[in-house]
Design a protein around this motif. Sequence first.
Motif, PDB file in Angstrom:
ATOM      1  N   MET A   1      77.004  70.505  79.270  1.00  0.00           N
ATOM      2  CA  MET A   1      76.272  69.253  79.375  1.00  0.00           C
ATOM      3  C   MET A   1      76.460  68.719  80.797  1.00  0.00           C
ATOM      4  SD  MET A   1      76.532  65.967  76.791  1.00  0.00           S
ATOM      5  CE  MET A   1      76.502  66.992  75.349  1.00  0.00           C
ATOM      6  N   PRO A   2      75.402  68.275  81.438  1.00  0.00           N
ATOM      7  CA  PRO A   2      75.527  67.750  82.804  1.00  0.00           C
ATOM      8  C   PRO A   2      76.478  66.554  82.882  1.00  0.00           C
ATOM      9  CG  PRO A   2      73.229  68.187  82.279  1.00  0.00           C
ATOM     10  CD  PRO A   2      74.003  68.339  81.004  1.00  0.00           C
ATOM     11  N   HIS A   3      77.041  66.343  84.063  1.00  0.00           N
ATOM     12  CA  HIS A   3      77.988  65.249  84.297  1.00  0.00           C
ATOM     13  C   HIS A   3      77.254  63.907  84.292  1.00  0.00           C
ATOM     14  CE1 HIS A   3      81.369  63.030  85.845  1.00  0.00           C
ATOM     15  NE2 HIS A   3      80.599  62.540  86.795  1.00  0.00           N
ATOM     16  N   LEU A   4      77.881  62.906  83.680  1.00  0.00           N
ATOM     17  CA  LEU A   4      77.297  61.581  83.591  1.00  0.00           C
ATOM     18  C   LEU A   4      78.301  60.519  83.993  1.00  0.00           C
ATOM     19  CD1 LEU A   4      75.510  61.872  80.130  1.00  0.00           C
ATOM     20  CD2 LEU A   4      74.412  61.744  82.367  1.00  0.00           C
ATOM     21  N   GLN A   5      77.766  59.370  84.428  1.00  0.00           N
ATOM     22  CA  GLN A   5      78.601  58.215  84.728  1.00  0.00           C
ATOM     23  C   GLN A   5      78.114  57.045  83.878  1.00  0.00           C
ATOM     24  OE1 GLN A   5      79.934  57.493  88.510  1.00  0.00           O
ATOM     25  NE2 GLN A   5      79.934  59.623  89.114  1.00  0.00           N
ATOM     26  N   TRP A  42      66.331  68.822  81.359  1.00  0.00           N
ATOM     27  CA  TRP A  42      65.461  69.755  80.671  1.00  0.00           C
ATOM     28  C   TRP A  42      66.336  70.433  79.630  1.00  0.00           C
ATOM     29  CZ3 TRP A  42      61.810  73.077  84.246  1.00  0.00           C
ATOM     30  CH2 TRP A  42      60.865  72.233  84.833  1.00  0.00           C
ATOM     31  N   LEU A  43      66.112  70.108  78.361  1.00  0.00           N
ATOM     32  CA  LEU A  43      66.874  70.721  77.274  1.00  0.00           C
ATOM     33  C   LEU A  43      66.115  71.967  76.822  1.00  0.00           C
ATOM     34  CD1 LEU A  43      67.604  67.463  75.229  1.00  0.00           C
ATOM     35  CD2 LEU A  43      69.136  68.623  76.825  1.00  0.00           C
ATOM     36  N   VAL A  44      66.509  73.103  77.361  1.00  0.00           N
ATOM     37  CA  VAL A  44      65.853  74.368  77.029  1.00  0.00           C
ATOM     38  C   VAL A  44      66.384  74.795  75.660  1.00  0.00           C
ATOM     39  CG1 VAL A  44      65.367  76.729  77.763  1.00  0.00           C
ATOM     40  CG2 VAL A  44      65.722  74.938  79.491  1.00  0.00           C
ATOM     41  N   THR A  45      65.509  74.744  74.658  1.00  0.00           N
ATOM     42  CA  THR A  45      65.947  74.949  73.280  1.00  0.00           C
ATOM     43  C   THR A  45      66.064  76.423  72.915  1.00  0.00           C
ATOM     44  OG1 THR A  45      63.697  74.952  72.423  1.00  0.00           O
ATOM     45  CG2 THR A  45      64.781  72.814  72.594  1.00  0.00           C
ATOM     46  N   PRO A  46      66.952  76.716  71.962  1.00  0.00           N
ATOM     47  CA  PRO A  46      67.054  78.095  71.476  1.00  0.00           C
ATOM     48  C   PRO A  46      65.756  78.530  70.794  1.00  0.00           C
ATOM     49  CG  PRO A  46      68.921  76.772  70.690  1.00  0.00           C
ATOM     50  CD  PRO A  46      67.958  75.834  71.360  1.00  0.00           C
ATOM     51  N   PRO A  73      67.072  67.402  92.593  1.00  0.00           N
ATOM     52  CA  PRO A  73      68.463  67.324  92.140  1.00  0.00           C
ATOM     53  C   PRO A  73      68.668  66.385  90.947  1.00  0.00           C
ATOM     54  CG  PRO A  73      68.193  66.227  94.264  1.00  0.00           C
ATOM     55  CD  PRO A  73      66.905  66.930  93.967  1.00  0.00           C
ATOM     56  N   ARG A  74      67.699  65.522  90.667  1.00  0.00           N
ATOM     57  CA  ARG A  74      67.822  64.635  89.505  1.00  0.00           C
ATOM     58  C   ARG A  74      67.484  65.362  88.207  1.00  0.00           C
ATOM     59  NH1 ARG A  74      63.976  60.159  92.003  1.00  0.00           N
ATOM     60  NH2 ARG A  74      62.957  62.143  92.482  1.00  0.00           N
ATOM     61  N   ILE A  75      66.823  66.513  88.307  1.00  0.00           N
ATOM     62  CA  ILE A  75      66.512  67.305  87.105  1.00  0.00           C
ATOM     63  C   ILE A  75      67.681  68.251  86.843  1.00  0.00           C
ATOM     64  CG2 ILE A  75      64.965  68.974  86.042  1.00  0.00           C
ATOM     65  CD1 ILE A  75      62.713  67.873  87.805  1.00  0.00           C
ATOM     66  N   GLN A  76      68.285  68.092  85.682  1.00  0.00           N
ATOM     67  CA  GLN A  76      69.404  68.936  85.271  1.00  0.00           C
ATOM     68  C   GLN A  76      68.915  69.842  84.144  1.00  0.00           C
ATOM     69  OE1 GLN A  76      72.618  68.663  86.734  1.00  0.00           O
ATOM     70  NE2 GLN A  76      71.488  67.353  88.155  1.00  0.00           N
ATOM     71  N   VAL A  77      69.017  71.147  84.354  1.00  0.00           N
ATOM     72  CA  VAL A  77      68.567  72.110  83.353  1.00  0.00           C
ATOM     73  C   VAL A  77      69.773  72.548  82.523  1.00  0.00           C
ATOM     74  CG1 VAL A  77      67.492  74.360  82.982  1.00  0.00           C
ATOM     75  CG2 VAL A  77      66.686  72.893  84.845  1.00  0.00           C
ATOM     76  N   THR A  78      69.629  72.477  81.216  1.00  0.00           N
ATOM     77  CA  THR A  78      70.748  72.829  80.341  1.00  0.00           C
ATOM     78  C   THR A  78      70.236  73.477  79.056  1.00  0.00           C
ATOM     79  OG1 THR A  78      72.663  71.973  79.122  1.00  0.00           O
ATOM     80  CG2 THR A  78      70.795  70.495  79.345  1.00  0.00           C
ATOM     81  N   ALA A  79      71.079  74.288  78.456  1.00  0.00           N
ATOM     82  CA  ALA A  79      70.758  74.917  77.169  1.00  0.00           C
ATOM     83  C   ALA A  79      71.924  74.712  76.209  1.00  0.00           C
ATOM     84  CB  ALA A  79      70.463  76.395  77.374  1.00  0.00           C
ATOM     85  N   ARG A  94      71.879  62.755  68.456  1.00  0.00           N
ATOM     86  CA  ARG A  94      73.047  62.137  67.820  1.00  0.00           C
ATOM     87  C   ARG A  94      74.330  62.567  68.543  1.00  0.00           C
ATOM     88  NH1 ARG A  94      71.353  62.533  62.892  1.00  0.00           N
ATOM     89  NH2 ARG A  94      72.125  64.622  62.468  1.00  0.00           N
ATOM     90  N   HIS A  95      74.444  63.858  68.858  1.00  0.00           N
ATOM     91  CA  HIS A  95      75.624  64.380  69.559  1.00  0.00           C
ATOM     92  C   HIS A  95      75.760  63.741  70.951  1.00  0.00           C
ATOM     93  CE1 HIS A  95      78.655  67.272  70.896  1.00  0.00           C
ATOM     94  NE2 HIS A  95      77.954  67.365  72.010  1.00  0.00           N
ATOM     95  N   ILE A  96      74.671  63.702  71.696  1.00  0.00           N
ATOM     96  CA  ILE A  96      74.708  63.170  73.067  1.00  0.00           C
ATOM     97  C   ILE A  96      75.060  61.685  73.076  1.00  0.00           C
ATOM     98  CG2 ILE A  96      73.290  62.663  75.100  1.00  0.00           C
ATOM     99  CD1 ILE A  96      71.669  65.195  74.432  1.00  0.00           C
ATOM    100  N   THR A  97      74.420  60.911  72.218  1.00  0.00           N
ATOM    101  CA  THR A  97      74.650  59.461  72.239  1.00  0.00           C
ATOM    102  C   THR A  97      76.045  59.098  71.747  1.00  0.00           C
ATOM    103  OG1 THR A  97      73.543  59.211  70.084  1.00  0.00           O
ATOM    104  CG2 THR A  97      72.207  58.844  72.067  1.00  0.00           C
ATOM    105  N   ARG A  98      76.599  59.866  70.830  1.00  0.00           N
ATOM    106  CA  ARG A  98      77.983  59.607  70.384  1.00  0.00           C
ATOM    107  C   ARG A  98      78.977  59.959  71.488  1.00  0.00           C
ATOM    108  NH1 ARG A  98      77.648  61.969  64.205  1.00  0.00           N
ATOM    109  NH2 ARG A  98      76.628  60.141  63.320  1.00  0.00           N
ATOM    110  N   ARG A  99      78.681  61.013  72.200  1.00  0.00           N
ATOM    111  CA  ARG A  99      79.589  61.455  73.265  1.00  0.00           C
ATOM    112  C   ARG A  99      79.526  60.537  74.488  1.00  0.00           C
ATOM    113  NH1 ARG A  99      80.150  67.631  75.471  1.00  0.00           N
ATOM    114  NH2 ARG A  99      81.836  67.195  76.894  1.00  0.00           N
TER     115      ARG A  99
END
Length: 195
Positions: A1-5, A42-46, A73-79, A94-99
């Motif tokens: 998951m990309p770094h957040l502040q 960009w949440l690249v889904t399975p 650089p503001r676009i973070q690609v993750t899977a 739900r996972h992201i907002t709880r974390r």
Amino acid sequence: MPHLQPGMSVGLFGGSFNPPHEGHLLVASLAIQRLGLDQLWWLVTPGNPLKSGNGLAPLAERLALSEAMARDPRIQVTAFEKSLGTAYTARTIRHITRRHPDVHFVWVMGADNLGSFHRWQEWRRIAETVPIAVIDRPGATLTYLSSKAARTLDKARVPERAAKALPRMKPPAWTFIHGPRSSVSSTALRLEKNR
């Protein structure tokens, strides 16, 4: 998951990106600009539970193509959904907002997805968890705006001029963002490649 502040505004833009294309970049750019986002993921889904897996390129390939295309650089690609073991947006959100309860998330989707949003698993819960920004796509805009989800969430719709405030609004809240549109689609690119 990309770094957040804490306090950041982050757009979540999910899809199969099979393959990624200029239309995805246009949606990302519009969302970043109009919503005042610090990042857009960009949440690249399975895989997409509403679509057949036929013709779906391997996740690693779609991820690499997305990373090569997303040069802002503001676009973070993750899977990371793969490691969560889900392809369902509601579970991912739900996972992201709880974390990260101290980050302002907004779900970003193309208008074409608004037409089928009512078919997504727990779509009402998604709308109650994060604000939603719908970015116009070529096609019948009025059809998308008269979809079941749009009608159901009508009272939660905020004017487009308030888009910059959307990430910090209490859900349900959504807006429809107009702007330049791209007619490029992943489906058309796959068909062209297979000719």
